[in-house]
Enzyme design. Structure first.
Site, PDB file in Angstrom:
ATOM      1  N   VAL A  45      18.227 -37.303  -3.032  1.00 40.01           N
ATOM      2  CA  VAL A  45      19.485 -37.803  -3.597  1.00 40.01           C
ATOM      3  C   VAL A  45      20.638 -36.877  -3.207  1.00 40.01           C
ATOM      4  CG1 VAL A  45      20.689 -38.528  -5.685  1.00 40.01           C
ATOM      5  CG2 VAL A  45      18.214 -38.818  -5.526  1.00 40.01           C
ATOM      6  N   ASP A  46      20.408 -35.572  -3.272  1.00 44.53           N
ATOM      7  CA  ASP A  46      21.432 -34.631  -2.816  1.00 44.53           C
ATOM      8  C   ASP A  46      21.785 -34.884  -1.358  1.00 44.53           C
ATOM      9  OD1 ASP A  46      21.851 -33.173  -5.146  1.00 44.53           O
ATOM     10  OD2 ASP A  46      20.278 -31.723  -4.707  1.00 44.53           O
ATOM     11  N   ILE A  47      20.766 -35.029  -0.522  1.00 47.94           N
ATOM     12  CA  ILE A  47      21.003 -35.190   0.904  1.00 47.94           C
ATOM     13  C   ILE A  47      21.739 -36.491   1.190  1.00 47.94           C
ATOM     14  CG2 ILE A  47      19.839 -35.546   3.123  1.00 47.94           C
ATOM     15  CD1 ILE A  47      17.670 -33.576   2.064  1.00 47.94           C
TER      16      ILE A  47
END
Length: 426
Positions: A199-201
């Site tokens: 999700v961060d990426i």
């Protein structure tokens, strides 16, 4: 602090490293007020593309991920440094400046940097920077061409706007873990997170795309933009086919292990000496598979002749394939399928990934010079440009490594910089 002109990417005072940038965004300056992973992933993309990225960190502590270890990079004597592997994965190509934004002098430095920047990217809690007058409205009033991108867990409005968020929690509440992992009634069943902070990426990728779109629009209109990007929104967006499966059928998608919900056969299959991924994508590839393993009769079986029928009859097809594949070693099966044009792959561990001759040929793993370790390994950008080649000549910076350099570009002399350091501003 004496008044000076704002810092510009084209300033004659810019460092030699900046003027040698060759990527397609070498004309862009990014002020990076972010930490952890999502927004720093975006700013590393900009650095890889040639932008001058100035990373602002807390004096003495820096980005939280500097302490997210072990493992830590080892220096020339084999001793661990303060540079955690997590931090090193997402901060290549940037210049680090330490500034205490809680102090008025620090806020003034940020405003002056923003006045000469093209882009600001930050991931503070919603509304947090307004109390320092470092919010989008304030900075865009100083620089109407500025593109200001805020990355948060839940966005700038809504009932969750004030909540903090981490990748793991968003994978859970955003539905990803409900479709990741083995089914509940199978050994090892239950919800699983993805093995990287996906999700961060993906949020970083969406942030980069949004900023690039705003830069393109600014080239036409001359006006900047304010971008509001939320991790939960991103997670919902990339539920992709699983979300649409529910929307068109009314059936809630469930965990199914490695089996694909819409295309078959796609799964992990055991061979005599290991496992192989099979990724058949169409009826033609299925026919080639049957030919390669000596099961041409399956192409004439109504249960398997088309993909919709293979999906419906997967409980029959998968055991048949598994039984046949046990007659092969992994190398034998991979060669037979490769020769037939059937997509398949070994399940590599990470060292095997970077030993793959294709990745070695493409130069995806490189070593950059590092002031403490001598060299630091980096998995570089996958983007290739024929006319504006990317350069990877700046390692992830030490904490505050470029403070004096950047402040000098703002017009501060050594005495002024020393005074700021003495007062704990930098």
């Amino acid at each position: 602090m004496p008044p000076t002109a704002p810092l510009r990417a084209s300033s004659p005072a810019a460092s030699d490293a900046d003027t040698s940038r060759t990527g397609p965004l070498a004309h862009v300056r990014v002020l990076d007020l972010s930490r952890i992973m999502a927004a720093p992933w975006a700013t590393q993309i900009f650095a890889d593309l040639g932008a001058d990225v100035i990373k602002v960190e807390r004096p003495g502590a820096g980005d939280d991920t500097r302490a997210w270890g072990p493992p830590f990079l080892r220096d020339r004597d084999g001793q661990p440094t303060r540079e955690a592997g997590y931090y090193l994965a997402v901060n290549r190509g940037k210049r680090s400046v330490t500034i205490d934004i809680s102090k008025p002098e620090g806020q003034d430095i940020i405003r002056r940097l923003a006045a000469g920047a093209d882009v600001v990217i930050e991931n503070f809690k919603a509304g947090a920077l307004a109390r320092y007058r470092l919010d989008a409205a304030t900075l865009r009033a100083l620089n109407p061409r500025l593109i200001y991108c805020s990355v948060t867990g839940f966005g700038q409005d809504g009932p969750r706007r004030d909540q903090a968020a981490y990748d793991f929690a968003i994978q859970a509440m955003g539905g990803l873990m409900s479709v990741t992992g083995e089914r509940d009634d199978a050994p090892g069943g239950g919800p699983q997170k993805v093995g990287v902070p996906i999700v961060d990426i993906m949020t970083g990728m969406y942030a980069a795309i949004a900023v690039l779109a705003a830069l393109a629009r600014r080239a036409e209109t001359g006006s900047g933009e304010t971008i509001d990007l939320a991790m939960l929104d991103v997670q919902a967006a990339f539920l992709a086919n699983q979300a649409m499966n529910w929307l068109v059928s009314g059936r809630t998608p469930k965990r199914g292990g490695n089996r694909h919900p819409n295309i078959q056969p796609q799964d992990v299959f055991p061979c005599q000496d290991g496992h192989l991924v099979l990724a058949v994508g169409n009826d033609g590839q299925f026919a080639k598979l049957c030919h390669a393993i000596g099961r041409l009769e399956w192409t004439r079986d109504a249960r398997f002749a088309t993909n919709p029928e293979r999906v419906r009859n997967n409980a029959v097809l998968t055991p048949l394939l598994a039984e046949r594949f046990r007659d092969f070693t992994r190398a034998e099966l991979a060669k037979a399928l490769d020769d037939a044009g059937v997509p398949c792959a070994p399940i590599n561990d990470i060292p095997q990934v970077f030993d793959d001759p294709q990745l070695r040929h493409r130069g995806m793993l490189r070593e950059l010079s590092h002031p403490l370790a001598g060299k630091v390994p980096q998995v570089v950008s996958p983007m290739r440009f024929a006319d504006a080649p990317l350069r990877f000549d700046r390692p992830p910076p030490l904490l505050g490594q470029h403070s004096a350099e950047v402040l000098a570009e703002l017009g501060l002399d050594e005495q002024a910089v020393a005074a700021l350091a003495a007062r704990g501003v930098i």
